[in-house]
Write an enzyme that holds these catalytic residues in place. Structure first.
Site, PDB file in Angstrom:
ATOM      1  N   ARG A   1     -29.987 -27.819   1.703  1.00 56.09           N
ATOM      2  CA  ARG A   1     -29.027 -28.834   1.259  1.00 56.09           C
ATOM      3  C   ARG A   1     -28.854 -28.802  -0.253  1.00 56.09           C
ATOM      4  NH1 ARG A   1     -31.084 -34.190   3.907  1.00 56.09           N
ATOM      5  NH2 ARG A   1     -29.356 -35.066   2.730  1.00 56.09           N
TER       6      ARG A   1
ATOM      7  N   THR B   1     -20.113 -45.721   4.583  1.00 56.59           N
ATOM      8  CA  THR B   1     -21.460 -45.842   5.161  1.00 56.59           C
ATOM      9  C   THR B   1     -21.370 -46.440   6.560  1.00 56.59           C
ATOM     10  OG1 THR B   1     -23.656 -46.865   4.972  1.00 56.59           O
ATOM     11  CG2 THR B   1     -21.841 -48.027   3.893  1.00 56.59           C
TER      12      THR B   1
ATOM     13  N   HIS C   1     -31.901 -44.278  -2.347  1.00 55.67           N
ATOM     14  CA  HIS C   1     -32.702 -43.355  -1.533  1.00 55.67           C
ATOM     15  C   HIS C   1     -33.154 -42.120  -2.307  1.00 55.67           C
ATOM     16  CE1 HIS C   1     -30.709 -45.228   2.312  1.00 55.67           C
ATOM     17  NE2 HIS C   1     -31.665 -45.986   1.805  1.00 55.67           N
TER      18      HIS C   1
HETATM   19  C1  BJW Z   1     -16.054 -41.583   5.897  1.00 58.46           C
HETATM   20  C2  BJW Z   1     -15.534 -40.358   5.596  1.00 58.46           C
HETATM   21  C3  BJW Z   1     -14.514 -40.353   4.662  1.00 58.46           C
HETATM   22  C4  BJW Z   1     -17.013 -39.989   7.002  1.00 58.46           C
HETATM   23  N1  BJW Z   1     -14.106 -41.504   4.123  1.00 58.46           N
HETATM   24  N2  BJW Z   1     -15.630 -42.713   5.370  1.00 58.46           N
HETATM   25  C5  BJW Z   1     -34.858 -53.632   9.813  1.00 58.46           C
HETATM   26  C6  BJW Z   1     -34.401 -53.534  11.112  1.00 58.46           C
HETATM   27  C7  BJW Z   1     -34.516 -52.326  11.805  1.00 58.46           C
HETATM   28  C8  BJW Z   1     -35.076 -51.202  11.214  1.00 58.46           C
HETATM   29  C9  BJW Z   1     -35.514 -51.297   9.926  1.00 58.46           C
HETATM   30  C10 BJW Z   1     -35.412 -52.498   9.240  1.00 58.46           C
HETATM   31  N3  BJW Z   1     -35.915 -52.321   7.999  1.00 58.46           N
HETATM   32  C11 BJW Z   1     -36.324 -51.028   7.885  1.00 58.46           C
HETATM   33  C12 BJW Z   1     -36.105 -50.393   9.057  1.00 58.46           C
HETATM   34  C13 BJW Z   1     -36.424 -48.978   9.340  1.00 58.46           C
HETATM   35  C14 BJW Z   1     -35.450 -47.999   8.732  1.00 58.46           C
HETATM   36  C15 BJW Z   1     -34.053 -48.196   9.313  1.00 58.46           C
HETATM   37  O1  BJW Z   1     -33.164 -48.772   8.737  1.00 58.46           O
HETATM   38  N4  BJW Z   1     -33.832 -47.660  10.501  1.00 58.46           N
HETATM   39  C16 BJW Z   1     -32.524 -47.733  11.143  1.00 58.46           C
HETATM   40  C17 BJW Z   1     -32.106 -46.351  11.608  1.00 58.46           C
HETATM   41  C18 BJW Z   1     -32.582 -48.764  12.208  1.00 58.46           C
HETATM   42  N5  BJW Z   1     -35.398 -48.135   7.284  1.00 58.46           N
HETATM   43  C19 BJW Z   1     -36.338 -47.590   6.532  1.00 58.46           C
HETATM   44  O2  BJW Z   1     -37.285 -47.005   7.020  1.00 58.46           O
HETATM   45  C20 BJW Z   1     -36.193 -47.745   5.025  1.00 58.46           C
HETATM   46  N6  BJW Z   1     -37.435 -48.181   4.479  1.00 58.46           N
HETATM   47  C21 BJW Z   1     -37.819 -49.465   4.522  1.00 58.46           C
HETATM   48  O3  BJW Z   1     -37.068 -50.356   4.841  1.00 58.46           O
HETATM   49  O4  BJW Z   1     -39.140 -49.662   4.165  1.00 58.46           O
HETATM   50  C22 BJW Z   1     -39.755 -50.881   4.556  1.00 58.46           C
HETATM   51  C23 BJW Z   1     -39.929 -50.910   6.068  1.00 58.46           C
HETATM   52  C24 BJW Z   1     -40.289 -49.766   6.758  1.00 58.46           C
HETATM   53  C25 BJW Z   1     -40.436 -49.786   8.148  1.00 58.46           C
HETATM   54  C26 BJW Z   1     -40.193 -50.968   8.846  1.00 58.46           C
HETATM   55  C27 BJW Z   1     -39.823 -52.115   8.142  1.00 58.46           C
HETATM   56  C28 BJW Z   1     -39.705 -52.087   6.731  1.00 58.46           C
HETATM   57  C29 BJW Z   1     -35.930 -46.383   4.396  1.00 58.46           C
HETATM   58  C30 BJW Z   1     -34.609 -45.819   4.755  1.00 58.46           C
HETATM   59  C31 BJW Z   1     -34.470 -44.420   4.167  1.00 58.46           C
HETATM   60  C32 BJW Z   1     -33.224 -43.719   4.637  1.00 58.46           C
HETATM   61  N7  BJW Z   1     -33.306 -42.344   4.265  1.00 58.46           N
HETATM   62  C33 BJW Z   1     -32.204 -41.469   4.572  1.00 58.46           C
HETATM   63  C34 BJW Z   1     -32.626 -40.015   4.217  1.00 58.46           C
HETATM   64  C35 BJW Z   1     -32.649 -39.786   2.719  1.00 58.46           C
HETATM   65  C36 BJW Z   1     -32.982 -38.388   2.395  1.00 58.46           C
HETATM   66  C37 BJW Z   1     -31.998 -37.409   2.984  1.00 58.46           C
HETATM   67  O5  BJW Z   1     -30.816 -37.424   2.642  1.00 58.46           O
HETATM   68  O6  BJW Z   1     -32.408 -36.576   3.765  1.00 58.46           O
HETATM   69  O7  BJW Z   1     -31.040 -41.856   3.813  1.00 58.46           O
HETATM   70  S1  BJW Z   1     -31.639 -41.567   6.254  1.00 58.46           S
HETATM   71  C38 BJW Z   1     -29.925 -41.371   5.895  1.00 58.46           C
HETATM   72  O8  BJW Z   1     -29.236 -42.589   6.261  1.00 58.46           O
HETATM   73  C39 BJW Z   1     -29.835 -41.256   4.371  1.00 58.46           C
HETATM   74  C40 BJW Z   1     -28.633 -42.110   4.086  1.00 58.46           C
HETATM   75  O9  BJW Z   1     -28.644 -42.540   2.732  1.00 58.46           O
HETATM   76  C41 BJW Z   1     -28.773 -43.236   5.072  1.00 58.46           C
HETATM   77  C42 BJW Z   1     -27.511 -43.972   5.359  1.00 58.46           C
HETATM   78  O10 BJW Z   1     -26.560 -43.174   5.966  1.00 58.46           O
HETATM   79  P1  BJW Z   1     -25.032 -43.297   5.522  1.00 58.46           P
HETATM   80  O11 BJW Z   1     -24.908 -42.962   4.099  1.00 58.46           O
HETATM   81  O12 BJW Z   1     -24.492 -44.576   5.968  1.00 58.46           O
HETATM   82  O13 BJW Z   1     -24.392 -42.058   6.302  1.00 58.46           O
HETATM   83  P2  BJW Z   1     -23.894 -41.982   7.822  1.00 58.46           P
HETATM   84  O14 BJW Z   1     -23.745 -40.556   8.166  1.00 58.46           O
HETATM   85  O15 BJW Z   1     -24.734 -42.809   8.696  1.00 58.46           O
HETATM   86  O16 BJW Z   1     -22.452 -42.644   7.799  1.00 58.46           O
HETATM   87  C43 BJW Z   1     -21.361 -42.036   7.162  1.00 58.46           C
HETATM   88  C44 BJW Z   1     -20.166 -42.915   7.386  1.00 58.46           C
HETATM   89  O17 BJW Z   1     -19.095 -42.397   6.624  1.00 58.46           O
HETATM   90  C45 BJW Z   1     -19.707 -42.953   8.856  1.00 58.46           C
HETATM   91  O18 BJW Z   1     -19.528 -44.317   9.220  1.00 58.46           O
HETATM   92  C46 BJW Z   1     -18.383 -42.200   8.846  1.00 58.46           C
HETATM   93  O19 BJW Z   1     -17.430 -42.753   9.747  1.00 58.46           O
HETATM   94  C47 BJW Z   1     -17.933 -42.411   7.427  1.00 58.46           C
HETATM   95  N8  BJW Z   1     -17.091 -41.358   6.886  1.00 58.46           N
HETATM   96  N9  BJW Z   1     -16.232 -39.388   6.373  1.00 58.46           N
HETATM   97  C48 BJW Z   1     -14.710 -42.665   4.558  1.00 58.46           C
HETATM   98  N10 BJW Z   1     -13.930 -39.189   4.310  1.00 58.46           N
END
Ligand code: BJW
Ligand code: ZN
Length: 246
Positions: A69, A186, A118
């Site tokens: 990447r 997002t 992130h």
């Molecule tokens: C367009 C387009 C165009 C396309 N124009 N639009 C509470 C409840 C439930 C779970 C949890 C909670 N709190 C924490 C959690 C656990 C977890 C979590 O959220 N899990 C969920 C999956 C449910 N969160 C964590 O673990 C976080 N840590 C934390 O909270 O610590 C404390 C804790 C831990 C455990 C339990 C409780 C508390 C850390 C999260 C870290 C996320 N890391 C990643 C990887 C980073 C490194 C890497 O890149 O490899 O970050 S995961 C990935 O998702 C990356 C992104 O930043 C993140 C968000 O994704 P994003 O950016 O929204 O992308 P997509 O692909 O999902 O969406 C793209 C969108 O664009 C789509 O909607 C398309 O339609 C659109 N699109 N083209 C406009 N041209």
């Protein structure tokens, strides 16, 4: 593009603006998103790659995935969405861009009032002692090792890891103060980033979503614009400039 009356009022008079961005903002630059159409993880299971457990079990595979990447970054350019967002910071008394992206494209487009939730793909740290590693050591080991013997990893936030505390606090405070909140590209599924909109809403902000498709959080927003961020954000910037000139 039609703006609601709440949005028109906010575009005219908002003092504090918060923009949350995700992978969709960089899609038109040629970087794949995580979920949704042609998601990066249609081929790879995120839970297998973007976790500390995966890195502990399969360090070489995870490291190589990130190297793959990384190699793409110098080959891509900021797109009109990044550029419009960079201009938007000039039009509000207070402004914060909170990005979940690790690709550095907002900075390259000229954004300066911003935080990365992130981490950043261009940085590395030791997975054992936490030291930031400026230059990767020349080594046959994959991933390379820190002086302490620990494996070097990208400085990004994996599932189950805490976000950088000061950055999260800054984002939360900005959400509490925001008069206008934009969520751009997002899926709004990853916490705690996805909660920022709720915080802003509870404090009376006007909420705007820009995405190719509706998300689970769309019902929360006053205005939802469906389409490519690279087309919608330049028009949003124009809307702000026009509203503020009146
Ligand atoms: C367009 C387009 C165009 C396309 N124009 N639009 C509470 C409840 C439930 C779970 C949890 C909670 N709190 C924490 C959690 C656990 C977890 C979590 O959220 N899990 C969920 C999956 C449910 N969160 C964590 O673990 C976080 N840590 C934390 O909270 O610590 C404390 C804790 C831990 C455990 C339990 C409780 C508390 C850390 C999260 C870290 C996320 N890391 C990643 C990887 C980073 C490194 C890497 O890149 O490899 O970050 S995961 C990935 O998702 C990356 C992104 O930043 C993140 C968000 O994704 P994003 O950016 O929204 O992308 P997509 O692909 O999902 O969406 C793209 C969108 O664009 C789509 O909607 C398309 O339609 C659109 N699109 N083209 C406009 N041209
Ligand atoms: Zn170390």
């Amino acid at each position: 593009m039609e703006f609601s009356s709440k949005l028109i009022e906010a575009l005219k008079s908002a003092q504090t603006c918060l923009i949350l961005t995700g992978a969709g903002v960089s899609a038109e630059s040629g970087l794949q998103t995580f979920r949704g159409m042609q998601g990066l993880w249609d081929d790879f299971d995120p839970m297998k790659l973007a976790t500390p457990e995966a890195f502990a079990c399969e360090p070489q595979k995870v490291w190589e995935w990130y190297q793959w990447r990384r190699e793409k970054l110098p080959l891509v350019q900021p797109n009109p969405a990044h550029k419009a967002i960079a201009q938007m910071e000039k039009h509000f008394e207070e402004f914060l861009l909170v990005t979940q992206n690790i690709d550095g494209l907002h900075q390259r487009a000229g954004s300066s009032k911003m935080v990365e939730l992130h981490g950043n793909l261009n940085r590395n740290k030791c997975s054992r002692c936490g030291t930031m590693i400026e230059t990767l050591p020349v080594s046959d080991q994959v991933p390379p090792r820190c002086k302490c013997g620990g494996r070097i990893r990208p400085d990004v936030v994996w599932f189950g890891e805490m976000l950088p505390e000061a950055v999260l606090r800054q984002a939360w405070r900005a959400a509490e103060k925001a008069d206008i909140f934009f969520s751009v590209g997002t899926s709004s599924v990853v916490q705690p980033a996805a909660s920022l909109g709720l915080v802003a809403k509870n404090n009376g902000a006007a909420l705007v979503e820009v995405n190719l498709e509706r998300t689970e959080l769309s019902p929360l927003f006053n205005d939802v614009f469906l389409g490519p961020a690279g087309e919608i954000m330049p028009r949003m910037l124009e809307g702000i400039i026009n509203a503020r000139a009146l």
